[in-house]
Design a protein around this motif. Structure first.
Motif, PDB file in Angstrom:
ATOM      1  N   ILE A   1       0.807  -1.225   0.000  1.00  0.00           N
ATOM      2  CA  ILE A   1       0.000   0.000   0.000  1.00  0.00           C
ATOM      3  C   ILE A   1       0.843   1.280   0.000  1.00  0.00           C
ATOM      4  O   ILE A   1       0.470   2.244  -0.694  1.00  0.00           O
ATOM      5  N   PRO A   2       1.952   1.376   0.750  1.00  0.00           N
ATOM      6  CA  PRO A   2       2.708   2.643   0.814  1.00  0.00           C
ATOM      7  C   PRO A   2       3.094   3.251  -0.533  1.00  0.00           C
ATOM      8  O   PRO A   2       2.931   4.466  -0.713  1.00  0.00           O
ATOM      9  N   PRO A   3       3.586   2.475  -1.525  1.00  0.00           N
ATOM     10  CA  PRO A   3       3.913   3.126  -2.806  1.00  0.00           C
ATOM     11  C   PRO A   3       2.694   3.670  -3.535  1.00  0.00           C
ATOM     12  O   PRO A   3       2.814   4.600  -4.341  1.00  0.00           O
ATOM     13  N   LEU A   4       1.525   3.104  -3.257  1.00  0.00           N
ATOM     14  CA  LEU A   4       0.308   3.523  -3.958  1.00  0.00           C
ATOM     15  C   LEU A   4      -0.424   4.655  -3.253  1.00  0.00           C
ATOM     16  O   LEU A   4      -1.218   5.361  -3.875  1.00  0.00           O
ATOM     17  N   SER A   5      -0.172   4.829  -1.954  1.00  0.00           N
ATOM     18  CA  SER A   5      -0.903   5.834  -1.182  1.00  0.00           C
ATOM     19  C   SER A   5       0.071   6.652  -0.334  1.00  0.00           C
ATOM     20  O   SER A   5       0.482   6.207   0.748  1.00  0.00           O
ATOM     21  N   PRO A   6       0.470   7.832  -0.800  1.00  0.00           N
ATOM     22  CA  PRO A   6       1.362   8.686  -0.007  1.00  0.00           C
ATOM     23  C   PRO A   6       0.765   9.051   1.350  1.00  0.00           C
ATOM     24  O   PRO A   6       1.506   9.187   2.335  1.00  0.00           O
ATOM     25  N   GLU A   7      -0.551   9.215   1.416  1.00  0.00           N
ATOM     26  CA  GLU A   7      -1.186   9.545   2.688  1.00  0.00           C
ATOM     27  C   GLU A   7      -0.991   8.417   3.706  1.00  0.00           C
ATOM     28  O   GLU A   7      -0.679   8.658   4.870  1.00  0.00           O
ATOM     29  N   TYR A   8      -1.187   7.188   3.260  1.00  0.00           N
ATOM     30  CA  TYR A   8      -0.973   6.032   4.135  1.00  0.00           C
ATOM     31  C   TYR A   8       0.493   5.921   4.527  1.00  0.00           C
ATOM     32  O   TYR A   8       0.822   5.630   5.684  1.00  0.00           O
ATOM     33  N   ASN A   9       1.377   6.165   3.568  1.00  0.00           N
ATOM     34  CA  ASN A   9       2.815   6.056   3.810  1.00  0.00           C
ATOM     35  C   ASN A   9       3.292   7.061   4.863  1.00  0.00           C
ATOM     36  O   ASN A   9       4.214   6.773   5.633  1.00  0.00           O
ATOM     37  N   LYS A  10       2.658   8.221   4.910  1.00  0.00           N
ATOM     38  CA  LYS A  10       3.078   9.265   5.846  1.00  0.00           C
ATOM     39  C   LYS A  10       2.272   9.245   7.154  1.00  0.00           C
ATOM     40  O   LYS A  10       2.586  10.026   8.062  1.00  0.00           O
ATOM     41  N   SER A  11       1.306   8.386   7.255  1.00  0.00           N
ATOM     42  CA  SER A  11       0.437   8.399   8.423  1.00  0.00           C
ATOM     43  C   SER A  11       1.153   7.858   9.658  1.00  0.00           C
ATOM     44  O   SER A  11       2.044   6.996   9.565  1.00  0.00           O
ATOM     45  N   ALA A  12       0.743   8.345  10.815  1.00  0.00           N
ATOM     46  CA  ALA A  12       1.336   7.889  12.070  1.00  0.00           C
ATOM     47  C   ALA A  12       0.961   6.440  12.349  1.00  0.00           C
ATOM     48  O   ALA A  12       1.764   5.676  12.909  1.00  0.00           O
ATOM     49  N   ILE A  13      -0.248   6.035  11.972  1.00  0.00           N
ATOM     50  CA  ILE A  13      -0.687   4.658  12.219  1.00  0.00           C
ATOM     51  C   ILE A  13       0.225   3.668  11.510  1.00  0.00           C
ATOM     52  O   ILE A  13       0.690   2.684  12.102  1.00  0.00           O
ATOM     53  N   TYR A  14       0.513   3.925  10.231  1.00  0.00           N
ATOM     54  CA  TYR A  14       1.382   3.028   9.471  1.00  0.00           C
ATOM     55  C   TYR A  14       2.795   3.018  10.032  1.00  0.00           C
ATOM     56  O   TYR A  14       3.378   1.943  10.252  1.00  0.00           O
ATOM     57  N   ASN A  15       3.354   4.174  10.274  1.00  0.00           N
ATOM     58  CA  ASN A  15       4.756   4.247  10.684  1.00  0.00           C
ATOM     59  C   ASN A  15       4.995   3.685  12.086  1.00  0.00           C
ATOM     60  O   ASN A  15       6.010   3.032  12.327  1.00  0.00           O
ATOM     61  N   TYR A  16       4.074   3.928  13.000  1.00  0.00           N
ATOM     62  CA  TYR A  16       4.259   3.396  14.356  1.00  0.00           C
ATOM     63  C   TYR A  16       3.924   1.909  14.452  1.00  0.00           C
ATOM     64  O   TYR A  16       4.365   1.235  15.381  1.00  0.00           O
TER      65      TYR A  16
END
Length: 316
Positions: free
Chosen positions: A63-78
């Motif tokens: 998902i991260p390469p397809l969705s910059p918003e998801y890639n930058k989200s705190a939920i994904y990164n943490y």
């Protein structure tokens, strides 16, 4: 990077979707089978671990390469470090259940009388392998952490971003890196499984060739059921052989990046590309096992009757 977008984004998501459908179907099909048969119980467990690996890989890499918003989200990164560790548990389970299936087929095909005369504690084996996959990967939950970093732009503005793979002190410890990151995975997740899988499958192929040359064309009525059962076991062995071949091919990619990471400080573009393809290959491997099985058992899976004549000539 465009390659990452298509390889880890588009293709991984497409293949992973088919893999999720396939493994869900496998769980349904193998749950309905007679789980007294070790093969079906082990295939069911393999499908569950493959399903977990596909889902975690999609969350981590698809998902991260397809969705910059998801890639930058705190939920994904943490949550990245925890999802990554779940993916490692799933991969360990997938590797060891592939080995268990191969060993079960080896005993069944090469030592059928031993297989019949000895009971197999399949449930205990499943629990043992599940426990090993979890316990072995517990340290990975403490390898990485997420940090909020600052980056100074050209105009002097400060940009905040998440680094979801910041190494912990444990991860940077040289003894830990040498033992747990290099030698244990190399022996328990690479060389050991590969050598065992190749050796057992060479013996299985040799026995299949011998068996195919000795199966009678005219079946005596008293031996018909036994011969049909033997042919079914040979079909399952060929399914196992195909699964192992795909397994070895797909798992070869990942060790390029793993070894390079431990011997070099930089991370060149060609290693990044290799890692992209490695993630795709591992998802592909976890996605095709049920389809391999279905290729040999589509009639029985969908309850399509098969003629007696074709049963007698199958796998000769």
């Amino acid at each position: 990077m465009e390659i990452e977008y298509y390889v880890e984004g588009v293709f991984l998501l497409i293949i992973g979707t088919f893999g999720i459908i396939g493994n869900f179907s496998a769980i349904v099909v193998f749950t309905r089978q007679n789980l007294q048969k070790s093969f079906y119980a082990l295939m069911l467990s393999l499908a569950a671990f493959d399903l977990l690996y596909i889902i975690t890989s999609i969350l981590c890499y698809g998902i991260p390469p397809l969705s910059p918003e998801y890639n930058k989200s705190a939920i994904y990164n943490y949550s990245f470090a925890w999802i990554r560790s779940l993916a490692k548990i799933a991969m360990t389970g997938s590797i060891y259940f592939t080995m268990a299936i191969t060993f079960e087929r080896y005993v069944t095909v090469c030592h059928p009388f031993y297989r019949v005369s000895h009971s197999w504690p399949t449930n205990r084996l499943v629990l043992l392998l599940v426990a090993f996959a979890i316990l072995y990967n517990i340290p990975t939950f403490f390898e990485l952490k997420c940090k909020l970093r600052n980056k100074i732009l050209e105009g002097g503005d400060i940009c905040k971003f998440f680094q979801n793979d910041a190494p912990t002190e444990m991860r940077e410890n040289e003894i830990y890196k040498q033992i747990y990151i290099l030698w244990l995975p190399f022996s328990l997740m690479c060389i050991g499984p590969f050598v065992l899988l190749v050796a057992l499958n060479v013996l299985i192929v040799r026995e299949l060739i011998r068996s195919s040359n000795h199966l009678p064309i005219i079946v005596v009525s008293g031996l018909e059921n036994a011969l049909n059962q033997r042919r079914k076991e040979i079909v399952l062995a060929k399914v196992s052989l195909t699964i192992v071949f795909v397994f070895i091919l797909c798992h070869s990619f990942k060790w390029i990046g793993n070894v390079y990471e431990l011997t070099h400080d930089d991370w060149p573009d060609w290693i990044k590309i290799t890692t992209n393809f490695s993630h795709l290959a591992l998802v592909f491997n976890s996605s095709v096992n049920f389809y391999i099985y279905l290729g040999k058992h589509w009639r029985t899976t969908f309850n399509i009757p098969e003629s007696r004549a074709s049963n007698q000539t199958e796998m000769t």
